[in-house]
Design an enzyme around this catalytic site. Structure first.
Site, PDB file in Angstrom:
ATOM      1  N   ASP A  14       0.930  -1.104  -0.210  1.00 38.01           N
ATOM      2  CA  ASP A  14      -0.016   0.101  -0.113  1.00 38.01           C
ATOM      3  C   ASP A  14       0.989   1.189   0.003  1.00 38.01           C
ATOM      4  O   ASP A  14       0.694   2.217   0.697  1.00 38.01           O
ATOM      5  CB  ASP A  14      -0.875   0.087   1.235  1.00 38.01           C
ATOM      6  CG  ASP A  14      -1.942  -1.194   1.396  1.00 38.01           C
ATOM      7  OD1 ASP A  14      -1.760  -2.152   0.196  1.00 38.01           O
ATOM      8  OD2 ASP A  14      -2.793  -1.016   1.966  1.00 38.01           O
ATOM      9  N   ASP A  52      -4.597  -1.013  -1.853  1.00 35.67           N
ATOM     10  CA  ASP A  52      -5.875  -0.903  -1.322  1.00 35.67           C
ATOM     11  C   ASP A  52      -6.597  -0.206  -2.498  1.00 35.67           C
ATOM     12  O   ASP A  52      -6.187   0.682  -3.011  1.00 35.67           O
ATOM     13  CB  ASP A  52      -5.744  -0.005  -0.141  1.00 35.67           C
ATOM     14  CG  ASP A  52      -6.610  -0.177   0.948  1.00 35.67           C
ATOM     15  OD1 ASP A  52      -6.930  -1.584   1.062  1.00 35.67           O
ATOM     16  OD2 ASP A  52      -6.960   0.749   1.731  1.00 35.67           O
ATOM     17  N   HIS A  83     -10.844   6.753   1.153  1.00 39.94           N
ATOM     18  CA  HIS A  83      -9.354   6.503   0.767  1.00 39.94           C
ATOM     19  C   HIS A  83      -9.282   5.376  -0.053  1.00 39.94           C
ATOM     20  O   HIS A  83     -10.451   4.642  -0.557  1.00 39.94           O
ATOM     21  CB  HIS A  83      -8.741   6.325   2.044  1.00 39.94           C
ATOM     22  CG  HIS A  83      -9.033   4.968   2.444  1.00 39.94           C
ATOM     23  ND1 HIS A  83     -10.006   4.605   3.562  1.00 39.94           N
ATOM     24  CD2 HIS A  83      -8.353   3.634   2.325  1.00 39.94           C
ATOM     25  CE1 HIS A  83      -9.861   3.412   3.526  1.00 39.94           C
ATOM     26  NE2 HIS A  83      -8.794   2.526   2.940  1.00 39.94           N
ATOM     27  N   LYS A 108      -6.867  -5.162  -3.273  1.00 34.27           N
ATOM     28  CA  LYS A 108      -7.560  -5.620  -2.257  1.00 34.27           C
ATOM     29  C   LYS A 108      -8.445  -4.781  -1.809  1.00 34.27           C
ATOM     30  O   LYS A 108      -8.420  -3.269  -1.830  1.00 34.27           O
ATOM     31  CB  LYS A 108      -6.903  -6.145  -1.034  1.00 34.27           C
ATOM     32  CG  LYS A 108      -5.764  -5.116  -0.530  1.00 34.27           C
ATOM     33  CD  LYS A 108      -4.735  -5.510   0.499  1.00 34.27           C
ATOM     34  CE  LYS A 108      -3.923  -4.405   0.868  1.00 34.27           C
ATOM     35  NZ  LYS A 108      -4.506  -3.566   1.892  1.00 34.27           N
ATOM     36  N   CYS A 153      -2.030  -2.664   7.550  1.00 33.38           N
ATOM     37  CA  CYS A 153      -2.089  -3.411   6.261  1.00 33.38           C
ATOM     38  C   CYS A 153      -0.600  -4.528   6.704  1.00 33.38           C
ATOM     39  O   CYS A 153      -0.368  -5.618   6.148  1.00 33.38           O
ATOM     40  CB  CYS A 153      -1.949  -2.667   5.162  1.00 33.38           C
ATOM     41  SG  CYS A 153      -4.068  -2.410   5.022  1.00 33.38           S
TER      42      CYS A 153
HETATM   43 ZN   LIG Z   1      -8.808   0.749   2.854  1.00 36.66          ZN
END
Ligand SMILES: [Zn+2]
Length: 205
Positions: A14, A52, A83, A108, A153
């Site tokens: 991410d 993400d 986000h 994801k 994450c």
């Molecule tokens: Zn997220």
């Protein structure tokens, strides 16, 4: 620590502007991972990245739940500001990261009702992202992790990788977290599971 080019891989979690200063869910110092990752990449023969990647109105957004605010709890999950909107500029991998060595990008959190912190499973802990199969078929055994955020994450990815049987090393200077208390708790949990923590300067490519 020496990197085995056949079995070791760098996972970049991410590294998206949405999680960096100026982004929708900014992690303090989040942008500082970009040069650290660019120093790491040439040391590895292989790398993957995660993104993400949420549709508008995603269930993890506080704005999707009337009366709720970002960082409130909802059914045991944390709610976030909107986000990582799929396709938006801030959901791209940071433009300064050299992607030439990134062989796979895993997205994801694209199911509207299901959040996803880990690179391996959605937050129901059952739905695979496919990363485990890809790593196994490619013969990787040791996952080094850099990215955002250490306490969510990065940490959840490391925990799942350990439980799936991989050796896991977190490159701490190439990660940033959201809050010190959750960073400390995650570090303790991962250490108990056998995770290693190193600095990028400990690595010999
Ligand atoms: Zn997220």
């Amino acid at each position: 620590m020496r990197i085995d080019p056949d079995t070791d891989i760098l996972g970049i979690v991410d590294a998206q502007p949405t999680f960096m200063p100026g982004g929708e869910l900014a992690v303090a110092g989040g942008h500082e991972i970009v040069p650290a990752i660019n120093r790491l990449l040439p040391k590895f023969a292989h790398a993957f990245a995660t993104q993400d990647w949420h549709p508008p109105g995603h269930a993890s957004f506080a704005s999707s739940h009337p009366g709720k605010a970002p960082f409130d709890s909802y059914n045991g999950d944390t709610l976030w500001p909107d986000h990582a909107i799929a396709g938006s500029p801030n959901a791209a991998i940071h433009a300064a990261i050299d992607q030439t060595r990134i062989e796979l990008i895993v997205r994801k959190g694209f199911r509207p009702q299901l959040d996803s912190y880990s690179a391996f499973f959605e937050n129901d802990r059952k739905t695979h992202t496919g990363l485990d199969g890809w790593l196994r078929q490619r013969g990787f055994k040791h996952v080094f992790i850099a990215g955002l955020a250490t306490d969510y994450c990065v940490g959840w990815s490391a925990e799942d990788a350990l439980r799936l049987g991989y050796a896991v090393t977190i490159v701490e200077d190439a990660c940033r977290g959201i809050a010190q208390a959750t960073i400390d708790a995650m570090r303790a949990r991962l250490t108990a599971l056998g995770c290693q923590f190193i600095a990028s300067t400990d690595l010999v490519g």
